[in-house]
Design a protein around this motif. Sequence first.
Motif, PDB file in Angstrom:
ATOM      1  N   GLU A 156       3.981   1.498  -1.100  1.00  0.00           N
ATOM      2  CA  GLU A 156       4.637   1.603  -2.409  1.00  0.00           C
ATOM      3  C   GLU A 156       3.657   2.128  -3.461  1.00  0.00           C
ATOM      4  N   LYS A 157       2.413   1.666  -3.388  1.00  0.00           N
ATOM      5  CA  LYS A 157       1.412   2.114  -4.345  1.00  0.00           C
ATOM      6  C   LYS A 157       1.142   3.616  -4.190  1.00  0.00           C
ATOM      7  N   ASN A 158       1.049   4.073  -2.928  1.00  0.00           N
ATOM      8  CA  ASN A 158       0.824   5.507  -2.687  1.00  0.00           C
ATOM      9  C   ASN A 158       1.987   6.349  -3.216  1.00  0.00           C
ATOM     10  N   GLU A 197       1.711   6.423  -6.984  1.00  0.00           N
ATOM     11  CA  GLU A 197       0.635   7.319  -7.415  1.00  0.00           C
ATOM     12  C   GLU A 197       1.036   8.783  -7.263  1.00  0.00           C
ATOM     13  N   THR A 227       0.838  -1.217   0.000  1.00  0.00           N
ATOM     14  CA  THR A 227       0.000   0.000   0.000  1.00  0.00           C
ATOM     15  C   THR A 227       0.865   1.256   0.000  1.00  0.00           C
ATOM     16  N   MET A 256       3.739  -5.156  -9.345  1.00  0.00           N
ATOM     17  CA  MET A 256       2.429  -5.658  -8.969  1.00  0.00           C
ATOM     18  C   MET A 256       2.287  -7.140  -9.318  1.00  0.00           C
ATOM     19  N   LEU A 300       5.992  -0.468 -12.295  1.00  0.00           N
ATOM     20  CA  LEU A 300       4.861  -0.646 -11.390  1.00  0.00           C
ATOM     21  C   LEU A 300       4.103  -1.932 -11.720  1.00  0.00           C
TER      22      LEU A 300
END
Length: 237
Positions: A86-88, A91, A84, A136, A132
């Motif tokens: 890393e995703k933020n 983004e 989460t 994922m 990314l």
Amino acid sequence: MSPCEKHGKASERLVAFEGTDTGRRFLACAEPEGQNCGFVEWVDHQWPPTMQNALLKLWAMVEDSKSARVNDNLESSFTIHHLTEEKNKLEANYDKLVQDVHELMSFQEDRVVDFRYLQDNLTYQQQCRSELLADMKAQMAKKDAEFEKLKQNYEVLLNLTRAQATVIHNLKLKHIKDKQLFSEDKMNLELKNAELTKSEEKLTQEKLELKLQIAELMKAEEKLKEKIKGIQAILEK
């Protein structure tokens, strides 16, 4: 059924499901918590040492399975939290990149755009997206592996539960068989007791007949003695 010693009421029949006493029936105080006097009386005898060892191994396997499942859940939670974050971050980088592109498009109205710089930025954006996507996919593969591990642990726990059910079922069958054997032994004992009673009656009858025969022999002996006396009297004359 033994009544509760303190309350004098009928006790409650329960089955133990812990440690080496698993499957053993016992009587306990039927009063609710707070009023329960703690009365306990075992119905079944203690299991043999081999059965106790088997139960201890089963419970140890259950505890190990629970600990492993808790550790796997904690590890999965940490992994999801890391993903989460890393995703933020990605983004945020993507939003900044989009903002830079918009600023670059606005700046294009005032001066000639350096297409090479724009192409490099677009290439960088594509690389970020590719990285990314690859990250994922790797995380999804890891999650699939973790899911398979959790599935295996679940199957182990399911097999343990089935093994416990089999043990309890076998214990019930053994109890029923022992009860049947006890009934048969009781019936055989009653038959032998009846035979002994008949034999005793027969011996009593034979004893009575023997007494009668002895009485008759004694009467015959008395008559013989009288005859001998009569013969002696005749000889003396």
